[in-house]
Design a protein around this motif. Structure first.
Motif, short mmCIF file in Angstrom:
data_model
loop_
_atom_site.label_atom_id
_atom_site.label_comp_id
_atom_site.label_asym_id
_atom_site.label_seq_id
_atom_site.Cartn_x
_atom_site.Cartn_y
_atom_site.Cartn_z
N GLY A 166 0.82 -1.23 0.42
CA GLY A 166 0.39 -0.20 0.33
C GLY A 166 1.10 1.61 -0.73
N THR A 167 2.30 1.01 -0.46
CA THR A 167 3.12 2.55 -0.14
C THR A 167 3.82 2.29 -1.25
N ILE A 168 4.49 3.34 -1.40
CA ILE A 168 5.71 3.63 -2.58
C ILE A 168 6.95 3.74 -2.06
N ASP A 169 8.10 3.18 -2.25
CA ASP A 169 9.00 4.16 -1.53
C ASP A 169 9.80 4.52 -2.83
N LEU A 170 11.10 5.50 -2.44
CA LEU A 170 11.95 5.95 -3.28
C LEU A 170 12.57 4.87 -4.60
N ALA A 171 12.92 3.94 -3.73
CA ALA A 171 13.54 3.28 -4.79
C ALA A 171 12.45 2.94 -6.29
N GLU A 172 10.67 2.52 -5.39
CA GLU A 172 9.80 1.87 -6.84
C GLU A 172 9.28 3.36 -7.24
N PHE A 173 9.55 4.60 -6.84
CA PHE A 173 9.02 5.81 -7.49
C PHE A 173 10.18 6.15 -8.40
N ARG A 174 11.32 6.23 -8.28
CA ARG A 174 12.65 6.20 -8.92
C ARG A 174 12.53 5.52 -10.22
N GLY A 175 12.12 4.32 -9.98
CA GLY A 175 11.83 3.46 -11.07
C GLY A 175 10.78 4.01 -12.43
N PHE A 176 9.45 4.70 -11.24
CA PHE A 176 8.70 5.03 -12.53
C PHE A 176 9.28 6.04 -12.84
N VAL A 177 9.58 7.57 -12.52
CA VAL A 177 10.33 8.55 -13.14
C VAL A 177 11.13 7.94 -14.55
N ALA A 178 12.26 7.27 -13.99
CA ALA A 178 12.88 6.21 -14.83
C ALA A 178 12.18 5.70 -16.59
N ARG A 179 11.19 5.53 -16.68
CA ARG A 179 10.15 4.66 -16.95
C ARG A 179 9.72 5.82 -17.87
N THR A 180 9.29 7.35 -17.87
CA THR A 180 9.10 8.53 -18.55
C THR A 180 9.88 8.76 -19.06
N ASP A 181 8.94 10.41 -20.13
CA ASP A 181 10.23 10.75 -21.02
C ASP A 181 11.20 11.56 -20.16
N LEU A 182 11.34 11.52 -19.70
CA LEU A 182 12.27 12.79 -18.46
C LEU A 182 13.66 12.13 -18.76
#
Length: 97
Positions: free
Chosen positions: A7-23
């Motif tokens: 039920g939570t998102i930690d920094l590693a998961e969040f960083r992985g999500f951002v890495a999959r964006t067009d940034l």
């Protein structure tokens, strides 16, 4: 690593999500960390469902704001073309040579 479905998102998961964006990759890690910190209101090291709901609401508000701005810009463009269509046609004929 935390268990999946906790039920939570930690920094590693969040960083992985951002890495999959067009940034751009060189900016994505810093961007992810800054963004994560801004939504981890209780500084627990994870974003819970309430913090995520706030993030999602902000994303939706930004989307609606962009959509409205695009609509306004399209409307203004249509007005300009309607008002200046003769001048525009003259300029195209004159300067295309």
């Amino acid at each position: 690593a935390e268990p999946i479905g906790d039920g939570t998102i930690d920094l590693a998961e969040f960083r992985g999500f951002v890495a999959r964006t067009d940034l751009r990759p060189e900016r994505s890690v810093k961007f992810a960390m800054d963004l994560f910190k801004s939504y981890d209101v209780d500084t627990s090291g994870s974003i819970d469902k309430y913090e995520f709901a706030e993030l999602a609401a902000e994303i939706e508000a930004n989307y609606k704001r962009r959509t409205a701005l695009v609509g306004v810009a399209a409307g203004l463009s249509a007005l300009a073309v309607g008002k200046y269509s003769e001048e525009f046609a003259w300029a195209q004929k004159t300067f295309r040579g």
